[in-house]
Design a protein around this motif. Structure first.
Motif, PDB file in Angstrom:
ATOM      1  N   PRO A  95      28.971 -41.615   6.586  1.00  0.00           N
ATOM      2  CA  PRO A  95      29.984 -41.451   5.530  1.00  0.00           C
ATOM      3  C   PRO A  95      29.758 -42.812   4.491  1.00  0.00           C
ATOM      4  O   PRO A  95      29.098 -43.629   4.882  1.00  0.00           O
ATOM      5  CB  PRO A  95      31.391 -41.704   5.993  1.00  0.00           C
ATOM      6  CG  PRO A  95      31.190 -41.445   7.496  1.00  0.00           C
ATOM      7  CD  PRO A  95      29.656 -41.805   8.003  1.00  0.00           C
ATOM      8  N   ALA A 125      33.035 -35.168   5.156  1.00  0.00           N
ATOM      9  CA  ALA A 125      33.301 -36.316   4.201  1.00  0.00           C
ATOM     10  C   ALA A 125      31.992 -36.448   3.183  1.00  0.00           C
ATOM     11  O   ALA A 125      30.809 -36.240   3.663  1.00  0.00           O
ATOM     12  CB  ALA A 125      33.527 -37.485   5.156  1.00  0.00           C
ATOM     13  N   GLY A 162      33.700 -34.365  -1.322  1.00  0.00           N
ATOM     14  CA  GLY A 162      33.325 -34.078   0.277  1.00  0.00           C
ATOM     15  C   GLY A 162      32.469 -32.646   0.032  1.00  0.00           C
ATOM     16  O   GLY A 162      32.098 -32.144  -1.175  1.00  0.00           O
ATOM     17  N   LEU A 200      37.981 -41.501   4.009  1.00  0.00           N
ATOM     18  CA  LEU A 200      36.694 -41.156   4.110  1.00  0.00           C
ATOM     19  C   LEU A 200      36.372 -40.538   2.554  1.00  0.00           C
ATOM     20  O   LEU A 200      35.240 -40.526   2.355  1.00  0.00           O
ATOM     21  CB  LEU A 200      36.463 -40.025   4.947  1.00  0.00           C
ATOM     22  CG  LEU A 200      36.347 -40.457   6.488  1.00  0.00           C
ATOM     23  CD1 LEU A 200      36.343 -39.410   7.403  1.00  0.00           C
ATOM     24  CD2 LEU A 200      35.221 -41.421   6.994  1.00  0.00           C
ATOM     25  N   TYR A 201      37.263 -39.895   1.775  1.00  0.00           N
ATOM     26  CA  TYR A 201      37.130 -39.230   0.423  1.00  0.00           C
ATOM     27  C   TYR A 201      37.496 -40.305  -0.630  1.00  0.00           C
ATOM     28  O   TYR A 201      37.599 -39.965  -1.795  1.00  0.00           O
ATOM     29  CB  TYR A 201      37.870 -38.191   0.342  1.00  0.00           C
ATOM     30  CG  TYR A 201      37.612 -37.029   1.461  1.00  0.00           C
ATOM     31  CD1 TYR A 201      36.588 -35.992   1.115  1.00  0.00           C
ATOM     32  CD2 TYR A 201      37.951 -36.998   2.890  1.00  0.00           C
ATOM     33  CE1 TYR A 201      36.179 -35.151   2.207  1.00  0.00           C
ATOM     34  CE2 TYR A 201      37.661 -36.158   3.726  1.00  0.00           C
ATOM     35  CZ  TYR A 201      36.614 -35.114   3.283  1.00  0.00           C
ATOM     36  OH  TYR A 201      36.209 -34.288   4.274  1.00  0.00           O
ATOM     37  N   CYS A 258      28.241 -34.323   7.614  1.00  0.00           N
ATOM     38  CA  CYS A 258      28.065 -35.973   7.209  1.00  0.00           C
ATOM     39  C   CYS A 258      27.479 -36.627   8.362  1.00  0.00           C
ATOM     40  O   CYS A 258      28.009 -36.684   9.297  1.00  0.00           O
ATOM     41  CB  CYS A 258      29.481 -36.293   6.650  1.00  0.00           C
ATOM     42  SG  CYS A 258      29.196 -38.136   6.151  1.00  0.00           S
TER      43      CYS A 258
END
Length: 172
Positions: free
Chosen positions: A111, A81, A22, A129-130, A108
């Motif tokens: 995403p 993210a 991120g 999200l990661y 972001c």
């Protein structure tokens, strides 16, 4: 006319770092505050909090006539993210003449997990999200194949990494 492929492939690219890295934008942090006319006019913005109910994200006022405050509920902390970025906070700060740290200028915008059409319930949002998208199988996406960028870049930017992958796919 007979020249279209019989089986088109659905391909997708993401401007976010494919390895899930991120950006240095933590959730629920002040982005900037601005005031003018002896404090009679004010604006403040925060990064997106990580879920919760009625979490403050910003506000504006022109005392004593008008004030508006914005809150969010149940939304993941998207701003840091991996994904395509947009300089939204920077544009707003610049328009107001407000000081802003460089790391907060862009957030972001899309995403990577969204850009690559990963299969998940959009209401419950159980996806990380990661997520390292390099470790996923194509069956986990609504696309036939996809590719993420080497780093987080501006939304819609065609980087060398993405362009090379797209060209390779076109010759298959």
């Amino acid at each position: 006319m007979g020249w279209f492929p019989l089986r088109p492939r659905k391909l997708g690219v993401a401007n976010g770092a494919a390895d899930g890295t991120g950006r240095n934008v933590p959730p629920d942090e002040p982005v900037f505050e601005w005031s003018a006319v002896g404090g009679a006019a004010w604006a403040g913005v925060r990064t997106q909090p990580d879920r919760g109910v009625n979490r403050l994200v910003g506000g504006m006022r022109a005392a004593p006539m008008w004030a508006s405050t914005s809150y969010t509920s149940h939304v993941a902390a998207f701003d840091g993210a991996p994904g395509g970025t947009l300089p939204s906070y920077g544009l707003l700060a610049d328009a107001l003449g407000a000081p802003i740290e460089n790391r907060y200028r862009s957030a972001c915008f899309v995403p990577s997990v969204s850009a690559l059409a990963l299969q998940y319930d959009p209401v419950e949002w159980p996806v990380d999200l990661y997520l390292d998208i390099t470790a996923l199988s194509p069956e986990q996406s609504q696309l036939d194949d996809y590719h993420g960028d080497a780093h987080n870049s501006e939304h819609g930017k065609v980087t060398a990494t993405l362009a090379e992958w797209i060209v390779d796919q076109l010759v298959k």
